[in-house]
Design a protein around this motif. Structure first.
Motif, PDB file in Angstrom:
ATOM      1  N   SER A  67      44.490  29.141  36.128  1.00 12.56           N
ATOM      2  CA  SER A  67      43.208  29.474  36.762  1.00 12.56           C
ATOM      3  C   SER A  67      42.664  30.795  36.215  1.00 12.56           C
ATOM      4  N   GLY A  68      43.573  31.777  36.030  1.00  8.96           N
ATOM      5  CA  GLY A  68      43.148  33.054  35.471  1.00  8.96           C
ATOM      6  C   GLY A  68      42.635  32.909  34.054  1.00  8.96           C
ATOM      7  N   THR A  69      43.327  32.114  33.250  1.00  7.42           N
ATOM      8  CA  THR A  69      42.892  31.879  31.869  1.00  7.42           C
ATOM      9  C   THR A  69      41.523  31.216  31.839  1.00  7.42           C
ATOM     10  N   LEU A  70      41.313  30.245  32.744  1.00  7.82           N
ATOM     11  CA  LEU A  70      40.024  29.551  32.804  1.00  7.82           C
ATOM     12  C   LEU A  70      38.901  30.528  33.144  1.00  7.82           C
ATOM     13  N   PHE A  71      39.160  31.405  34.117  1.00  8.51           N
ATOM     14  CA  PHE A  71      38.160  32.400  34.482  1.00  8.51           C
ATOM     15  C   PHE A  71      37.839  33.314  33.306  1.00  8.51           C
ATOM     16  N   LEU A  72      38.857  33.731  32.588  1.00  7.65           N
ATOM     17  CA  LEU A  72      38.643  34.637  31.468  1.00  7.65           C
ATOM     18  C   LEU A  72      37.886  33.950  30.329  1.00  7.65           C
ATOM     19  N   VAL A  73      38.202  32.661  30.084  1.00 11.14           N
ATOM     20  CA  VAL A  73      37.468  31.913  29.050  1.00 11.14           C
ATOM     21  C   VAL A  73      35.992  31.816  29.426  1.00 11.14           C
ATOM     22  N   LEU A  74      35.711  31.499  30.689  1.00 16.12           N
ATOM     23  CA  LEU A  74      34.321  31.431  31.150  1.00 16.12           C
ATOM     24  C   LEU A  74      33.640  32.794  31.055  1.00 16.12           C
ATOM     25  N   SER A  75      34.410  33.864  31.300  1.00 19.60           N
ATOM     26  CA  SER A  75      33.850  35.216  31.205  1.00 19.60           C
ATOM     27  C   SER A  75      33.492  35.558  29.768  1.00 19.60           C
ATOM     28  N   VAL A  76      34.350  35.170  28.823  1.00 19.89           N
ATOM     29  CA  VAL A  76      34.041  35.398  27.404  1.00 19.89           C
ATOM     30  C   VAL A  76      32.757  34.666  27.025  1.00 19.89           C
ATOM     31  N   PHE A  77      32.654  33.414  27.462  1.00 15.37           N
ATOM     32  CA  PHE A  77      31.451  32.636  27.182  1.00 15.37           C
ATOM     33  C   PHE A  77      30.221  33.305  27.800  1.00 15.37           C
ATOM     34  N   GLY A  78      30.356  33.758  29.063  1.00 15.52           N
ATOM     35  CA  GLY A  78      29.236  34.401  29.741  1.00 15.52           C
ATOM     36  C   GLY A  78      28.805  35.684  29.060  1.00 15.52           C
ATOM     37  N   LEU A  79      29.773  36.519  28.676  1.00 13.36           N
ATOM     38  CA  LEU A  79      29.446  37.776  28.011  1.00 13.36           C
ATOM     39  C   LEU A  79      28.802  37.530  26.650  1.00 13.36           C
ATOM     40  N   THR A  80      29.251  36.502  25.940  1.00 16.63           N
ATOM     41  CA  THR A  80      28.641  36.143  24.660  1.00 16.63           C
ATOM     42  C   THR A  80      27.196  35.689  24.856  1.00 16.63           C
ATOM     43  N   LEU A  81      26.972  34.878  25.886  1.00 14.95           N
ATOM     44  CA  LEU A  81      25.614  34.407  26.192  1.00 14.95           C
ATOM     45  C   LEU A  81      24.704  35.579  26.543  1.00 14.95           C
TER      46      LEU A  81
END
Length: 675
Positions: free
Chosen positions: A420-434
């Motif tokens: 779950s933590g990894t999923l959140f961090l992956v989504l955060s990377v995507f969000g910060l890139t966007l």
């Protein structure tokens, strides 16, 4: 103790003298006062960043109890950030406010409130008694209100100011509830009682306390959905106040959140997820709305929401690190948040000062009414360009370094967290890139439409470069931006003590050289130096080659049009037309157009206007419904004196009857209990 008394004396003497001197002297007193306040407080701050925290307690009163003043490394970092922005703001403001030199009483209130806000922000970072803290917070809120409504004769300015004041007090309400809750259980107003409270009660209770404080501080910071005051207040205020508000006043909410993370012992993983989700929403929503704006200062205001989101992402990552005892995640998350707090205060104040230069020179703030300004204002254009590159997170500028911290934390954190933590961090990377990609689009639009091309309207007065008093603080900010971007390793060393508060290592034992990203960031610094040297060499060669050639001035290539006009250029809307088509379902975008009609068509037009849907749902719609409800009661105000007398009698009767009814019910219950 002597320095504290001097601090108070400087504030009092400055406030007392400002009303009795001329317009120019008012600004001079403000500069002296700000410099002295900054000098005194910076002594404590620098000592704290060197590991020598300040701790002193005033006796207080029977109401407040002891009033502890504690300046640790976290306080020191924010105090230095506040001081630098207030110094550049007051120097820029003296030149900016020359246009209002006839408004003597207004200027007195303005500079008094400027000093009060500065001293209140410093006090908030140092005070750790909840009652006195709230007093300082209230002084900051009221003084900021008067700074925002400087041009109070404008209806939209008053609306923005009152909106800001109301939401500031909603923020104070949540903070007050949190402090009262703690004091009722611990019988203490000391901030340390918050830690005692969180350790004595369940994790759920301490999490509820954190949410109470987080909401109060999030309103001040401008996190979505608590952001609705910010896009109105920033455009309404004078440009140096907008720079200070975006640079440091909203950051005091970030300080509060970071302080509560230190004090409240709860489930840090859940806290991290809450902050992370809120921050991602803030960053993406803020930048998406910024792209749609035509008002330059409103565009910059929405970018403040975006960057608050980026800071919050760093805090969220750090909290997840605390929950999983992942030291690298803690260091990079909180380090990135603290560094981006400083970086944003630099490039955002520079952008607002640049917007102020453009506004006072062109008398326009609408992006579509500008164009070709760089030819008339080369220094402002250059400084605005550098700040735009920095806010987009591009090297070799400071925004890249803090975002690199946060990116590194998220990537390295994926190895040490659960699914779950990894999923959140992956989504955060995507969000910060966007967020970064959309910021590039927005500032390409803003800089291109304002400074490049040809003027889109006939300026009443031709734009001219701003005076040295405005440009000097802007170049000072530029120097700091470049220092952080080119020599990040030295700034990282200053972060040891603040980050050490969150890790299991004391600041003096925390070495960044033990982490693999350090070599990368040092290499980035060397690469930045090489890039700047290459850039300087290219410009030197260009100047040497072209210095003996005669200059020729001509129209921009007109794509084969014989009679080109400014209307053939991109507008702010047409530049992002494809984006608007994609974003239209998510936002309230209204089009006002006049179609071409007839054999000989008259003038046609098209205007687009975007509204904040969250503001519509949370503020506009409820207010409309309340007004609608009260409009149904207008029949009570019928102008008949007999009816008004009847209302009075009914009210008096009701006041007399309620105690009697209550007492009767009490007697009946008492009688039934005895049966």
């Amino acid at each position: 103790m002597g320095l504290l008394i001097t601090f108070i004396a400087v504030v009092v003497v400055a406030i007392v003298n400002i009303p009795y001197v001329g317009a120019k002297a008012k600004g001079t007193i403000a500069v002296i006062a700000v410099l002295l306040i900054a000098t005194i407080s910076s002594i404590f701050a620098i000592n704290a960043l060197c590991g020598n925290s300040f701790n002193y307690s005033f006796p207080g009163s029977f109401v407040t109890g002891e009033i502890p003043i504690r300046i640790d490394a976290l306080s020191g970092w924010f105090i230095l950030t506040i001081n630098f922005t207030f110094i550049t703001g007051v120097i820029y403001g003296i030149s900016y406010m020359k246009a209002y030199h006839t408004q003597t009483s207004n200027l007195s209130v303005h500079w008094i409130c400027y000093i009060l806000v500065h001293s209140a922000l410093i006090s908030i970072c140092a005070l750790q008694n909840s009652i006195v803290f709230l007093v300082a917070w209230e002084i900051m809120a009221l003084s900021s209100f008067f700074l925002v409504i400087f041009e109070h004769y404008k209806t939209e300015t008053l609306y923005a100011g009152i909106n800001f004041l109301i939401q500031s007090h909603i923020s104070i309400l949540f903070l007050t509830l949190g402090f009262i809750w703690v004091a009722s259980r611990t019988n203490s107003y000391d901030f340390l009682a918050i830690r005692t409270f969180s350790t004595q009660f369940s994790l759920l209770t301490s999490l509820a306390l954190f949410l109470c404080f987080f909401t109060g501080f999030a309103i001040k910071s401008g996190f979505v959905p608590f952001h609705t005051w910010l896009p109105h207040a920033h455009p309404a205020a004078p440009s140096h106040i907008s720079g200070v508000m975006s640079g440091v006043i909203i950051k005091i909410g970030i300080y509060g959140i970071l302080r509560m993370v230190l004090l409240i012992k709860s489930d840090y993983t859940i806290m991290g997820y809450i902050i992370l989700v809120t921050s991602l929403l803030s960053g993406i929503y803020g930048v998406m709305l910024a792209i749609l704006q035509h008002n330059l200062k409103k565009l910059l205001a929405y970018h403040s929401i975006e960057n608050i989101g980026i800071i919050g992402i760093g805090i969220g990552v750090g909290c997840i690190g605390l929950g999983g005892e992942n030291q690298i995640l803690i260091i990079l998350g909180f380090g990135g948040a603290l560094l981006h707090t400083l970086n944003h205060s630099l490039f955002k104040s520079l952008l607002f000062y640049g917007a102020g230069n453009v506004y006072q020179s062109t008398h326009h703030i609408n992006i579509d009414q500008m164009g070709g300004v760089a030819k008339r204002m080369p220094h402002t254009a250059f400084l605005f360009l550098i700040a735009s590159l920095a806010i987009c997170g591009l090297p070799p500028f400071n925004g890249f370094i803090s975002e690199f911290f946060i990116y590194s934390g998220m990537f390295k954190g994926m190895n040490g967290t659960d699914l779950s933590g990894t999923l959140f961090l992956v989504l955060s990377v995507f969000g910060l890139t966007l967020i970064g990609g959309l910021a590039l689009l927005c500032f390409t639009k803003a800089f291109g439409i304002i400074f490049l091309g040809n003027p889109r309207v006939n300026f009443t007065h031709l734009p001219h470069e701003s005076e040295r008093g405005k440009l000097t603080p802007m170049y000072a900010i530029l120097v700091v931006i470049l220092i952080i971007g080119v020599f990040p390793q030295y700034v990282m060393q200053l972060l040891r003590e603040p980050i050490g508060l969150y890790t299991k290592y004391p600041g003096n034992q925390l070495s960044f050289m033990q982490f693999p990203f350090t070599e990368t960031i040092v290499s980035i610094g060397y690469g930045a130096i090489g890039f700047l040297m290459l850039l300087g060499l290219i410009f030197a060669l260009r100047k040497a080659i072209t210095s003996h050639r005669p200059e020729t001035v001509g129209a921009t290539w007109n794509c084969a049009y014989i009679a080109p006009t400014a209307k053939l250029q991109y507008t702010a809307s047409s530049f992002v037309r494809s984006y608007i088509k994609l974003a239209e379902p998510l936002f309230s975008i209204y089009k006002h157009k006049k179609e071409m009609e007839g054999i000989f068509p008259q003038k046609s037009s098209l205007q687009t206007h975007s509204d904040d849907k969250i503001e519509e749902w949370l503020i506009t719609f409820p207010i409309v419904q309340v007004k609608h409800f009260f409009n149904r009661l207008t029949f009570l105000q019928n102008g008949n004196p007999q009816m008004y007398v009847l209302y009075g009698l009914l009210f008096i009767s009701l006041v007399l009857l309620i105690p009697m009814i209550y007492e009767s019910i009490h007697l009946v219950i008492h009688f039934l209990n005895h049966l």
